[in-house]
Design a protein around this motif. Sequence first.
Motif, PDB file in Angstrom:
ATOM      1  N   GLY A 288       1.145  -1.299  -0.428  1.00  0.00           N
ATOM      2  CA  GLY A 288      -0.169   0.110  -0.167  1.00  0.00           C
ATOM      3  C   GLY A 288       0.925   0.917  -0.178  1.00  0.00           C
ATOM      4  N   THR A 289       1.675   1.343   0.354  1.00  0.00           N
ATOM      5  CA  THR A 289       2.837   2.457   0.598  1.00  0.00           C
ATOM      6  C   THR A 289       4.169   2.631  -0.074  1.00  0.00           C
ATOM      7  OG1 THR A 289       3.910   1.769   2.825  1.00  0.00           O
ATOM      8  CG2 THR A 289       1.474   3.187   3.552  1.00  0.00           C
ATOM      9  N   ASP A 290       4.495   0.933  -0.114  1.00  0.00           N
ATOM     10  CA  ASP A 290       5.864   0.880  -0.547  1.00  0.00           C
ATOM     11  C   ASP A 290       6.999   2.499  -0.349  1.00  0.00           C
ATOM     12  OD1 ASP A 290       8.046   0.694  -2.864  1.00  0.00           O
ATOM     13  OD2 ASP A 290       7.035   1.261  -4.285  1.00  0.00           O
TER      14      ASP A 290
ATOM     15  N   VAL B  80      -0.540   0.755  -7.107  1.00  0.00           N
ATOM     16  CA  VAL B  80      -0.259   1.240  -6.028  1.00  0.00           C
ATOM     17  C   VAL B  80      -1.443   1.807  -5.102  1.00  0.00           C
ATOM     18  CG1 VAL B  80       2.161   2.828  -6.689  1.00  0.00           C
ATOM     19  CG2 VAL B  80      -0.309   3.336  -6.271  1.00  0.00           C
ATOM     20  N   GLY B  81      -0.860   1.759  -3.554  1.00  0.00           N
ATOM     21  CA  GLY B  81      -2.056   2.168  -2.346  1.00  0.00           C
ATOM     22  C   GLY B  81      -2.201   3.191  -1.923  1.00  0.00           C
TER      23      GLY B  81
ATOM     24  N   LYS C 187       3.072   7.651  -0.817  1.00  0.00           N
ATOM     25  CA  LYS C 187       3.234   9.390  -0.868  1.00  0.00           C
ATOM     26  C   LYS C 187       4.031   9.621  -2.294  1.00  0.00           C
ATOM     27  CE  LYS C 187       2.021  10.502   2.578  1.00  0.00           C
ATOM     28  NZ  LYS C 187       0.928  11.679   3.468  1.00  0.00           N
ATOM     29  N   ARG C 188       3.991   9.034  -3.146  1.00  0.00           N
ATOM     30  CA  ARG C 188       4.873   8.792  -4.876  1.00  0.00           C
ATOM     31  C   ARG C 188       3.593   8.682  -5.829  1.00  0.00           C
ATOM     32  NH1 ARG C 188       8.993   7.000  -1.582  1.00  0.00           N
ATOM     33  NH2 ARG C 188      10.619   8.610  -1.234  1.00  0.00           N
TER      34      ARG C 188
ATOM     35  N   PHE D  78      -1.725   2.830 -14.914  1.00  0.00           N
ATOM     36  CA  PHE D  78      -1.701   3.064 -13.389  1.00  0.00           C
ATOM     37  C   PHE D  78      -3.062   2.749 -12.966  1.00  0.00           C
ATOM     38  CE2 PHE D  78      -2.452   5.884 -10.181  1.00  0.00           C
ATOM     39  CZ  PHE D  78      -1.206   6.034  -9.397  1.00  0.00           C
ATOM     40  N   HIS D  79      -2.881   1.572 -11.487  1.00  0.00           N
ATOM     41  CA  HIS D  79      -3.323   1.852 -11.195  1.00  0.00           C
ATOM     42  C   HIS D  79      -3.439   2.140  -9.328  1.00  0.00           C
ATOM     43  CE1 HIS D  79      -4.993  -1.043 -13.930  1.00  0.00           C
ATOM     44  NE2 HIS D  79      -3.928  -1.105 -13.986  1.00  0.00           N
ATOM     45  N   CYS D  80      -4.892   2.907  -8.990  1.00  0.00           N
ATOM     46  CA  CYS D  80      -4.516   3.300  -7.105  1.00  0.00           C
ATOM     47  C   CYS D  80      -5.687   2.453  -7.133  1.00  0.00           C
ATOM     48  CB  CYS D  80      -4.483   4.613  -6.850  1.00  0.00           C
ATOM     49  SG  CYS D  80      -4.456   5.557  -5.590  1.00  0.00           S
TER      50      CYS D  80
END
Length: 363
Positions: free
Chosen positions: A199-201, A226-227, A231-232, A248-250
Amino acid sequence: MNVVFRVDASVTIGTGHVMRCLTLARHLKQMKANVSFICRRLEGDLINFIKDNGFTVYILSKVMVSDRDNNVIFNWYKENWQQDAHEAQCLIKSHIHSVDLLVVDHYGLDEKWESTLKPFIKKLMVIDDLANRKHVCDFLLDQNLYLNYEERYKNLVPPECKQLLGPNYVLLREEFIDASCQKRIRDGKIHNILVFFGGTDPTNETIKALNALALLENNIKVNVVVGSSNKRKDEIREYCDRYPNFFFHCQVPNMAELMNEADLAIGAGGTTTWERCYLGLPSITIIVADNQVELTNAVSKFGATINLGFSHEVTSEQIFEAVKDLIEHPKKVQLLSERASKLVNHKIVNTYPVVKTIMEELK
């Protein structure tokens, strides 16, 4: 029946903990349990996400610590466990009243915290995978694979504690159980790569992996997940926009579908390991936290993933070489898929043995 989960998340910790707690919470809710959460306010917490999933969240006060440093956060819990226990106890007394089961999934809490809450609840369950501290619990769940997993908690829990150990007790979301019905028999050819580092990487492995995949000459489809707490995520979105084959998927609701479509995954160890294995998805794993070492080593020795080691030692060039080697050797990819599938007994996992054990004890 009232069930309460005590779990936290921030920009550096706990996303996987929250996700596996939500999985168990949904199953218990289906069994007519009243389920709620107790979470501490931290930067990058998933409190709203838990609420969006239909659960009440009782919020503990925010503490003034650096949310970006694991050690600082865990030291706070170590030094202030009494405050945390007192706040949780007050919430239970004032809002929940009677608790049949308290589920604790938290590296910062141990037997001292649990002993303080014990008089106010009927049963206590701990979800752990570190085996580095004592617990006072009625159930202990560690769904991971280790070389000595049956002995890890021998002197860390009471003799009467029911230990639910190993990948047959893995907590999988319904979407993965459903997706397994359409699980692909992979031929080893790589046309689709999934990149997901939790989620945060916090160590920014996603960009590292994308730098590697951008070097590939063929037009392989790359799904990047990404979650919402990453932050990025805007930087990663902009990176993907530069390449027609990067998508890209969030905070996706269809991770199982993306895994089923993929021929190879690049990601971290931890909970996602079992989702990949369950669907027979070959993977390249990068260790991003100390608690992932034993699990990733064990899965790698079984032949179910390629372990590149600790994140600070892994370069984009190494990721590129590992992917390139697999593209050139489909048989290796096929074998990874076969070995991954063998790590989880589908017939056992599909019966949700954790839920079954809990319900039998709480009758």
